[in-house]
Design a protein around this motif. Structure first.
Motif, mmCIF file in Angstrom:
data_model
loop_
_atom_site.group_PDB
_atom_site.id
_atom_site.type_symbol
_atom_site.label_atom_id
_atom_site.label_comp_id
_atom_site.label_asym_id
_atom_site.label_seq_id
_atom_site.Cartn_x
_atom_site.Cartn_y
_atom_site.Cartn_z
ATOM 1 N N MET A 183 0.838 -1.216 0.000
ATOM 2 C CA MET A 183 0.000 0.000 0.000
ATOM 3 C C MET A 183 0.869 1.261 0.000
ATOM 4 O O MET A 183 0.571 2.241 -0.685
ATOM 5 C CB MET A 183 -0.939 0.021 1.216
ATOM 6 C CG MET A 183 -1.931 -1.126 1.269
ATOM 7 S SD MET A 183 -2.932 -1.315 -0.231
ATOM 8 C CE MET A 183 -2.695 -3.053 -0.586
ATOM 9 N N ASN A 184 1.965 1.223 0.757
ATOM 10 C CA ASN A 184 2.877 2.370 0.819
ATOM 11 C C ASN A 184 3.500 2.640 -0.553
ATOM 12 O O ASN A 184 3.594 3.794 -0.992
ATOM 13 C CB ASN A 184 3.968 2.089 1.866
ATOM 14 C CG ASN A 184 4.741 3.342 2.246
ATOM 15 O OD1 ASN A 184 4.189 4.439 2.295
ATOM 16 N ND2 ASN A 184 6.034 3.187 2.495
ATOM 17 N N LEU A 185 3.889 1.566 -1.237
ATOM 18 C CA LEU A 185 4.447 1.715 -2.597
ATOM 19 C C LEU A 185 3.409 2.283 -3.560
ATOM 20 O O LEU A 185 3.727 3.129 -4.402
ATOM 21 C CB LEU A 185 4.936 0.357 -3.128
ATOM 22 C CG LEU A 185 6.305 -0.102 -2.628
ATOM 23 C CD1 LEU A 185 6.543 -1.560 -2.999
ATOM 24 C CD2 LEU A 185 7.419 0.763 -3.243
ATOM 25 N N MET A 186 2.166 1.821 -3.419
ATOM 26 C CA MET A 186 1.086 2.328 -4.289
ATOM 27 C C MET A 186 0.882 3.829 -4.075
ATOM 28 O O MET A 186 0.637 4.567 -5.028
ATOM 29 C CB MET A 186 -0.219 1.575 -4.007
ATOM 30 C CG MET A 186 -0.252 0.187 -4.615
ATOM 31 S SD MET A 186 -1.765 -0.695 -4.161
ATOM 32 C CE MET A 186 -1.689 -2.086 -5.293
ATOM 33 N N LEU A 187 0.978 4.269 -2.826
ATOM 34 C CA LEU A 187 0.838 5.707 -2.549
ATOM 35 C C LEU A 187 1.968 6.500 -3.203
ATOM 36 O O LEU A 187 1.764 7.603 -3.697
ATOM 37 C CB LEU A 187 0.841 5.965 -1.039
ATOM 38 C CG LEU A 187 -0.379 5.475 -0.242
ATOM 39 C CD1 LEU A 187 -0.245 5.866 1.219
ATOM 40 C CD2 LEU A 187 -1.682 6.024 -0.794
ATOM 41 N N ARG A 188 3.159 5.908 -3.228
ATOM 42 C CA ARG A 188 4.310 6.602 -3.811
ATOM 43 C C ARG A 188 4.299 6.603 -5.340
ATOM 44 O O ARG A 188 4.786 7.536 -5.970
ATOM 45 C CB ARG A 188 5.607 5.951 -3.325
ATOM 46 C CG ARG A 188 5.878 6.233 -1.858
ATOM 47 C CD ARG A 188 7.184 5.632 -1.408
ATOM 48 N NE ARG A 188 7.406 5.866 0.004
ATOM 49 C CZ ARG A 188 8.487 5.506 0.661
ATOM 50 N NH1 ARG A 188 9.466 4.887 0.038
ATOM 51 N NH2 ARG A 188 8.618 5.772 1.944
#
Length: 519
Positions: free
Chosen positions: A295-300
């Motif tokens: 999820m963190n990668l998707m936000l980035r």
């Protein structure tokens, strides 16, 4: 030859889309009984000939075509829920279900089936017609469930080859039966999941096949089965379904869906994941499956998946069950991702269908969950973010406070005006109306305002003088009121933890009131 067409008959019973007429005759109880008896005779004859001449299709072909004809005629019963009881009383449901294991897999479809498109035009669920005779529909569904209809349908989907178009249509129509039964009786989702549907859906969702209508439909059924149902959420978790969902969603980390249908599937899978995270045990599976990192990668990456990834993080970190996820989020440098989204609502979020309010609600909720759950070093790292660059994040927090305060106050003013007018006319304010007014306040941004006030109170009580001074300085400059903030927080404390244990609610309420004492 496409000999037997059972599924569309069951399908039309739940879709009520068939308009066939029995050779121009009026259809009444007598003609339906006659039709069912003819079906029983032809079904028995076909079965008898198949047993007698298993290696000689010519001997049973004619009987199979006759059986097909009567099943086609039985479509007319679909439009008459008052007569469904006849299918049960004359044992036709048992016979129809028995045909699901017919040697000829063409039993599961006939041409032309409904087109497998996203909108499924033509044979849509007419739940209104079912409700015209709920009693008839209940009797039929009871008989189907008693006959283990879902287990039989799943077994049949297992033996269909979706590389063959007609058989792929058979799978599609089968899923439609499940959807319509679930729409009429949501409670059957638990039973359906346990009868093999959950296992089949997860297997089908992760199958390495090109994206098409059936994969979209599977994702839709999965989301329906998980909705408001802790039993199915638990079952998915036990079947390693959290990993399946994360694997399927990881495709959208760096690539946008290529069509509107694929985007719909992605959103269904995200909805399923959010639903599963309502269950505490699945939070742990999400953590171990490195869901936070994804999820963190998707936000980035700033792709279309970003809006839904934010929603998943909110679900995964909220409440005391989200404590481990909150600590891990800080460890994987999630603060560097979430605070830029707090400082400014990205334009792409709006394009992706997430409103400014929804975005700000999810981000504020994630930050408030971290303030509630973080301890020691991770909490210090979070609080130090608010002191960076001359407390710019506190300035943004206060800007949001006054924006949402004004919106809620305007809504309150309108509601008070309406209440006053009702009293003047002598009308009674019932609970239904009070609920409607509360929903209007939420639409205006009440929950976001509560979250923002909670963050203000938490950072003011952090022991960092700089943060306390900045919050109060801006409140004074803008003519804000401590009394208003306290009132908002008391209302928040009263509503917190709905659905949670009384002990938790009371402890949380006391904690918030203690924070207010020192604000």
């Amino acid at each position: 030859a496409k000999c037997v067409s059972l599924l569309p008959t069951l399908f039309s019973v739940f879709h009520l889309g068939s308009t066939s007429v029995l050779q121009g005759e009026p259809v009444d109880e007598s003609s339906v009984k006659k039709m069912i008896l003819t079906f029983e005779k032809r079904s028995y004859k076909n079965q008898e000939l198949r047993i007698k001449f298993p290696d000689n299709p010519e001997k049973f072909m004619e009987a199979e075509l006759d059986l097909n004809d009567i099943i086609q005629e039985m479509h007319v019963v679909a439009t008459m829920p008052d007569l469904y009881h006849l299918l049960v009383e004359l044992n036709a449901v048992h016979s129809l279900l028995g045909l699901l294991s017919h040697e000829n897999t063409d039993i599961l479809h006939h041409g032309p089936p409904q087109p497998p498109t996203r909108d499924r035009p033509g044979e849509l669920t007419d739940i209104d017609t079912l409700q015209e005779s709920e009693e008839g529909a209940e009797v039929l569904i009871d008989a189907l469930l008693e006959g283990q209809v879902v287990a039989l349908l799943v077994q049949n989907m297992e033996r269909l080859d979706e590389q063959v178009k007609e058989e792929a249509d058979g799978v599609y129509n089968t899923l439609a039966i499940v959807e319509n039964m679930a729409e009429f009786r949501p409670g059957l989702c638990t039973e359906a999941a346990q009868q093999g549907l959950m296992q089949w859906l997860l297997k089908r969702v992760k199958a390495k096949l090109p994206f098409e209508a059936n994969k979209l439909y599977c994702s839709e059924i999965l989301a329906i089965v998980l909705q408001n149902n802790d039993s199915t959420r638990e079952l998915l978790g036990e079947m390693d379904g959290i990993d399946v969902l994360l694997q399927q969603l990881s495709v959208f980390k760096r690539h946008n869906p290529s069509t509107a249908e694929e985007q719909e599937m992605m959103e269904n899978l995200f909805d399923s994941l959010c639903s599963c995270l309502m269950l505490s045990a699945n939070r742990d599976r999400f953590l171990k499956g490195e869901g936070l990192q994804l999820m963190n990668l998707m936000l980035r990456e700033k792709k279309m998946s970003r809006t839904s990834a934010l929603k998943v993080l909110d679900h995964g970190m909220t409440g005391p069950e989200g404590t481990d996820n909150c600590h891990k989020f800080v460890d994987i440098l999630g603060l560097r991702t979430i605070f830029p989204l707090f400082m400014k609502t990205p334009k792409k979020m709006k394009k992706a269908g997430l409103s400014e309010k929804e975005h700000e609600e999810h981000v504020s909720s994630i930050i408030s969950s971290m303030l509630r759950n973080l301890k020691a070093q991770q909490r210090s790292r979070l609080l130090s973010k608010f002191t960076e660059n001359d407390c710019e994040k506190v300035d943004r927090l206060m800007e949001l406070h006054f924006t949402y305060l004004e919106a809620v106050q305007q809504a309150d003013k309108r509601i008070e005006g309406e209440k006053h007018e009702m009293v003047r006319r002598g009308e009674i304010l019932d609970d239904g109306l009070e609920d409607e007014f509360y929903l209007r306040r939420l639409d205006a941004g009440l929950f976001v305002l509560q979250l923002i006030c909670y963050i203000m109170v938490e950072i003011s009580n952090s022991g960092i003088a700089q943060l306390h001074q900045r919050v109060h300085q801006i409140l004074n400059l803008r003519g804000g009121s401590l009394k208003v903030v306290r009132h908002i927080m008391r209302e928040y404390a009263e509503s917190i933890g709905d659905g949670k244990a009384t002990e938790f609610k009371e402890a949380e309420k006391k904690r918030i009131m203690d924070l207010l004492e020192n604000f």
